[in-house]
Design an enzyme around this catalytic site. Sequence first.
Site, PDB file in Angstrom:
ATOM      1  N   ARG A 264      49.294  39.917  42.928  1.00  0.00           N
ATOM      2  CA  ARG A 264      48.679  40.180  41.727  1.00  0.00           C
ATOM      3  C   ARG A 264      47.598  41.123  41.589  1.00  0.00           C
ATOM      4  NH1 ARG A 264      44.906  35.581  41.320  1.00  0.00           N
ATOM      5  NH2 ARG A 264      43.286  37.221  41.403  1.00  0.00           N
ATOM      6  N   HIS A 268      42.923  37.157  37.952  1.00  0.00           N
ATOM      7  CA  HIS A 268      43.685  36.047  37.519  1.00  0.00           C
ATOM      8  C   HIS A 268      43.682  35.897  35.911  1.00  0.00           C
ATOM      9  CE1 HIS A 268      44.998  31.920  37.260  1.00  0.00           C
ATOM     10  NE2 HIS A 268      44.159  31.682  36.343  1.00  0.00           N
ATOM     11  N   TYR A 277      36.072  37.776  45.504  1.00  0.00           N
ATOM     12  CA  TYR A 277      36.419  36.933  46.485  1.00  0.00           C
ATOM     13  C   TYR A 277      37.787  37.656  47.302  1.00  0.00           C
ATOM     14  CZ  TYR A 277      39.933  36.033  42.809  1.00  0.00           C
ATOM     15  OH  TYR A 277      40.773  36.358  41.740  1.00  0.00           O
TER      16      TYR A 277
END
Length: 385
Positions: A264, A268, A277
């Site tokens: 990805r 998100h 993160y």
Amino acid sequence: MTHSRHEPKGPAAMKMHQLITADGDRVADELLDGFVSDLDDQSLRNLYEDMVVIRRIDFESTALQRQGQLALWPPLVGQEASQVGSARALEKEDFIFPTYRENGVVYCRGAEMSKAVGVWRGTSNTGWDPHEYNMATPQIIIGAQTLHATGYAMGLALEGKESLAIAYLGDGATSQGDVHEAMVFAASFQAPVIFFCQNNHWAISEPVGLQSHVPLAGRAPGYGIPSLQVDGNDVLAVLAATRWAAHRARTGGGPSFIEAVTYRMGPHTTADDPTRYRGVTELEEWGAKDPLARMRTFLINAGKLDDEAEAAISAKADEQAAALRLACINLPDPEAMSLFENVYVHEHSELELQREQYRAYLASFEPATASATQGVNANAQRSVS
Ligand SMILES: Cc1ncc(C[n+]2csc(CCOP(=O)(O)OP(=O)(O)O)c2C)c(N)n1
């Protein structure tokens, strides 16, 4: 803090099937080659075109969200090959159970993209008529669609149909109880279902290596479900792998599990900030494995894509994006009270109570908003002004 637990560290890595390398070279694969030997030049170009259009649509939708036209958008950039390859392996009669991220599959299925964005604009509860496209509407509850697909596939088998059900799921979904239950039932009843897992390496902020200490495809044999791990950024290999699973399903072979290893590239959703993160190096590493770039190189090197064809593909992508923007902005606001329609076949008193409470709430807006015929978006705007 960024995580470093990205890759499974447990027992033996699996063979990752691939037909086109990250450099655009065609490589042989004993199992998969036969499943794509029928593809002519146009079919190969079409796979590339699908990916280009889907990425363009995705960028447009992200822009629409940033401009306040959509409340949220789940980007798929990086996952185009997984979605196109799998969707193009299916027949019209096959039934698809997607997550919220399968906008590329929606496109391949022929649904207007404005229907997909309507869910995120708040003008539609579901998006499209599942029976029109043999595709369920986006599933937000992680993993739930694997149960629906398995049940549907069991029904297909009982009716003696040759079609199949496919459930799309993410790496994070494999941590859900629903998925394990679905796999037990699918194996027990040899349901013609494909579990198509896009391992995009992150379940929001949780890396896949935390969730599974073995490759995801390595779990399925434990249920008695044959599995394949495929390069999810290689559209040809994904098409072949899904055809492999579809052939098994149609010929009484039962369920299959495919792990499409992809990435990805974006957040998100548009509400997420992945820089909190994940590190930049892995983004660069995966950028070098871009599914569009490798297919383009492969086609050009094989003399199957010239400037004229590429310009036509690019123009089509722009047209689709412009059409989506126009359709999105012109989606009609629903009547506020329509929220309560199509909830239950047989209505009950609790719903009636909620309807009356909501009617009273709307009536509390001054002065003209009392009318329940005003659109919800219009009401929302008035409430903040
Ligand atoms: C049952 C359930 N638990 C938690 C959530 C919140 N949630 C939304 S997306 C997500 C991560 C899903 O990750 P993955 O399955 O890998 O799919 P991806 O979004 O990466 O495509 C979570 C935990 C949810 N929607 N449903």
